[in-house]
Design an enzyme around this catalytic site. Structure first.
Site, short mmCIF file in Angstrom:
data_model
loop_
_atom_site.label_atom_id
_atom_site.label_comp_id
_atom_site.label_asym_id
_atom_site.label_seq_id
_atom_site.Cartn_x
_atom_site.Cartn_y
_atom_site.Cartn_z
N TYR A 65 0.71 -1.08 -0.02
CA TYR A 65 0.06 0.11 -0.02
C TYR A 65 0.96 1.18 -0.15
O TYR A 65 1.79 1.36 0.68
CB TYR A 65 -0.92 0.13 1.16
CG TYR A 65 -2.29 0.10 0.70
CD1 TYR A 65 -2.87 1.05 0.10
CD2 TYR A 65 -3.19 -1.11 0.97
CE1 TYR A 65 -4.28 0.77 -0.36
CE2 TYR A 65 -4.32 -1.45 0.50
CZ TYR A 65 -5.15 -0.21 -0.22
OH TYR A 65 -6.20 -0.30 -0.64
N GLU A 67 -0.46 4.81 -0.46
CA GLU A 67 -1.36 6.22 -0.88
C GLU A 67 -0.37 7.53 -0.76
O GLU A 67 0.24 7.39 0.16
CB GLU A 67 -2.55 6.32 0.09
CG GLU A 67 -3.88 5.16 -0.11
CD GLU A 67 -4.96 5.30 0.69
OE1 GLU A 67 -4.79 5.94 1.66
OE2 GLU A 67 -5.75 4.77 0.14
N ASP A 220 -6.12 13.19 -25.70
CA ASP A 220 -6.22 11.78 -25.20
C ASP A 220 -5.63 10.91 -26.28
O ASP A 220 -6.26 10.54 -27.58
CB ASP A 220 -7.76 11.25 -25.16
CG ASP A 220 -8.23 9.79 -24.89
OD1 ASP A 220 -7.17 9.13 -24.66
OD2 ASP A 220 -9.11 9.59 -24.44
N THR A 246 -3.88 5.50 -22.11
CA THR A 246 -3.86 4.33 -21.50
C THR A 246 -2.19 4.03 -21.53
O THR A 246 -1.41 4.49 -22.34
CB THR A 246 -4.55 3.20 -22.23
OG1 THR A 246 -4.24 3.31 -23.83
CG2 THR A 246 -6.02 3.33 -22.23
N LYS A 249 -2.07 0.18 -25.19
CA LYS A 249 -2.20 0.06 -26.58
C LYS A 249 -1.04 0.01 -27.48
O LYS A 249 -0.09 -0.85 -27.15
CB LYS A 249 -3.12 1.01 -27.06
CG LYS A 249 -4.60 0.75 -26.31
CD LYS A 249 -5.63 2.04 -26.67
CE LYS A 249 -6.87 1.47 -25.55
NZ LYS A 249 -8.16 2.52 -25.88
N ARG A 255 -1.83 -3.13 -18.58
CA ARG A 255 -3.02 -2.35 -18.58
C ARG A 255 -3.03 -1.26 -17.50
O ARG A 255 -2.99 -1.49 -16.45
CB ARG A 255 -4.16 -3.25 -18.28
CG ARG A 255 -4.40 -4.55 -19.30
CD ARG A 255 -5.70 -5.20 -19.28
NE ARG A 255 -6.42 -4.26 -19.95
CZ ARG A 255 -6.91 -4.36 -21.32
NH1 ARG A 255 -5.76 -5.05 -21.98
NH2 ARG A 255 -7.49 -3.47 -21.95
C1 LIG Z 1 -8.92 2.95 -24.82
C2 LIG Z 1 -9.36 4.50 -24.60
C3 LIG Z 1 -9.47 5.10 -23.32
C4 LIG Z 1 -10.22 4.29 -22.12
O1 LIG Z 1 -9.18 3.31 -21.80
P1 LIG Z 1 -9.43 1.96 -20.85
O2 LIG Z 1 -8.24 1.70 -20.42
O3 LIG Z 1 -10.34 1.17 -21.55
O4 LIG Z 1 -10.36 2.58 -19.70
C5 LIG Z 1 -9.93 6.40 -23.37
N1 LIG Z 1 -9.56 7.12 -24.80
C6 LIG Z 1 -9.31 6.48 -25.58
C7 LIG Z 1 -9.16 7.61 -26.86
C8 LIG Z 1 -9.18 5.08 -25.94
O5 LIG Z 1 -9.09 4.69 -27.07
#
Ligand SMILES: *Cc1c(COP(=O)(O)O)cnc(C)c1O
Length: 457
Positions: A65, A67, A220, A246, A249, A255
């Site tokens: 932990y 925090e 994003d 994220t 990807k 993850r």
């Molecule tokens: C995949 C994705 C997310 C969210 O990711 P999670 O890990 O699934 O919560 C947010 N924004 C965009 C543009 C994405 O492609």
């Protein structure tokens, strides 16, 4: 087929402890390993992590932990956890050239939620891409917290809903129209980024529009993180107040998620700094203890992503996507925007082959090609059975596929489409043809020429 007969018998040694304690989970793990290795993975948001990233996820850092943030924890015993988080933060800052990094968010959606909490109050207006045009749930969609707590305005293209901002001829973003929407609606925050837009995002234009109305600009980069690092997509860091992502990807990490931001003051309170607002939004507003094992894996991922090898990988991801797009066009498939600049391709299967996305994705999966059905902009069909499928090249490029294999993939997809006939309301595919393609796919994937990172076989 028993496990020992599979070409992946060696994974048994990797998971001895699981096998001894929990044979059910062991069986599922081996089957999933085999599935990931034997199929052609074309889901553009998926990838394969390295063995080092996976090992980091399974370290004792999962037991702690912590925090708070490095140097300011609410628990004793965090001297090594602090080291891990510092590694991840510093590597993220260097990799992206960012003023500040927060590596604690549990995934991409929580990273976006933290951006909302840092930048706006509930009820204020956010402008993001319309989900069915290729946006993300967290950019203001009604079933998501972002559309429930905040007031969304969209850009994209849907005639009946009056959504504009994508040129209906080219399918590409229309920045003049984006500016009109922003000037009319005056959102507090503008999001750039999406899940199905196959073209480049012009972050400088978003910045200029945000500045005209005194809004914050969030980029994003969940899908394109790896391409930005590889310098095959424009960089948002000089322009965006906040960059969310994220980590699983194109960048090929565990993850998870991370946030980058500028060291600037807040528009509504010059006494407050954005870096503090971001860190506070993640902890204590949204989360408790961070997942330290994931942060450890993220540190490894950032180290791998800083190499010349990764830069070449990102370049090949785009080359492969362009080769695949070309091969699909030559076989009569219709592509939204006519092609791709990045790692993903959106095929309007209904338009070109008179097959809806869902039955086509299912038939492709039977043939060993893993994809997902997806709406296309202004889709006349419903989201659960839309017109398109979405494919991408990050995962196949990680296992060493090049332009040659892209032509094979296009051929397989063409053969699957060609084996379809309509029977009343149903779309039926020739099972013999699908099985034959499946055998060819498995042969290629298990030939030994295309090893999967993180899986020994
Ligand atoms: C995949 C994705 C997310 C969210 O990711 P999670 O890990 O699934 O919560 C947010 N924004 C965009 C543009 C994405 O492609």
């Amino acid at each position: 087929m028993s496990l020992t007969e599979t070409p992946f018998a060696c994974v048994t040694s990797q998971y001895e402890a699981i096998r001894a304690i929990d044979p059910d989970l062991y069986e599922l793990t081996v089957q999933e390993t085999r599935r990931q290795a034997e199929l052609v993975r074309l889901i553009p948001s998926e990838n394969y992590t390295s063995s080092a990233v996976m090992q980091a996820m399974a370290t004792v850092f999962c037991n702690k932990y912590s925090e708070g943030y490095p140097g300011k924890r609410y628990y004793e015993g965090n001297e090594f956890v602090d080291g891990v988080e510092e590694l991840a933060r510093e590597r993220a800052k260097k990799l992206f050239g960012a003023d500040h990094a927060n590596v604690q968010t549990n995934s991409g959606s929580p990273a976006n939620m933290a951006a909302y909490y840092a930048l706006m109050k509930p009820g204020e207006k956010v402008m993001g891409m319309h989900l069915p045009s290729g946006g993300h749930l967290t950019h203001g969609w009604n079933v998501n917290f972002s559309g429930m707590l905040f007031q969304p305005v969209y850009y994209g293209y849907n005639e009946t809903q009056g959504v504009t901002g994508l040129n209906p001829e080219t399918g590409q973003l229309d920045y003049d129209e984006l500016r009109n929407i922003a000037l009319r609606e005056r959102p507090k925050v503008i999001f750039a980024g999406g899940t199905a837009y196959p073209r480049v995002w012009d972050f400088a234009k978003f910045r200029a529009i945000a500045d005209e109305i005194g809004a914050y600009f969030v980029a994003d980069i969940a899908h394109i993180n790896g391409l930005i690092i590889g310098k095959v997509h424009p960089d948002p860091v000089p322009y965006a107040d906040v960059v969310t992502s994220t980590s699983h990807k194109a960048i090929r990490g565990p993850r998870g998620g991370f946030i980058l931001c500028k060291d600037r003051t807040m528009i509504d309170n010059p006494e407050e700094r954005l870096v503090d607002r971001i860190d506070k939004a993640v902890f204590p507003t949204l989360q408790g203890g961070p997942h330290n094992n994931t942060i450890a894996a993220l540190a490894v991922c950032f180290k791998e992503a800083a190499t010349e090898e990764f830069r070449k990988y990102a370049e090949q991801v785009v080359k492969n996507a362009q080769a695949l797009a070309q091969a699909l066009l030559e076989r009569g498939f219709s592509l939204v925007t006519g092609g791709t600049d990045n790692h993903l391709i959106l095929i309007d299967v209904m338009k070109s082959r008179k097959i809806p996305g869902k039955p086509f994705a299912k038939a492709l999966y039977e043939a060993g090609l893993e994809t997902n059905f997806n709406s296309v902009p202004n889709d006349p069909r419903k989201p659960f059975s839309p017109s398109g499928i979405r494919i991408g090249t990050p995962a196949v490029t990680s296992r060493g596929f090049t332009e040659t294999e892209m032509v094979l993939i296009a051929d397989w997809m063409d053969r699957v489409a060609g084996s379809c006939h309509k029977d009343g309301k149903n779309y039926l595919f020739d099972e013999v043809a699908l099985r034959k393609i499946r055998a060819e796919v498995t042969d290629l994937c298990t030939s030994g020429k295309f090893p999967v990172p993180g899986i020994d076989f």
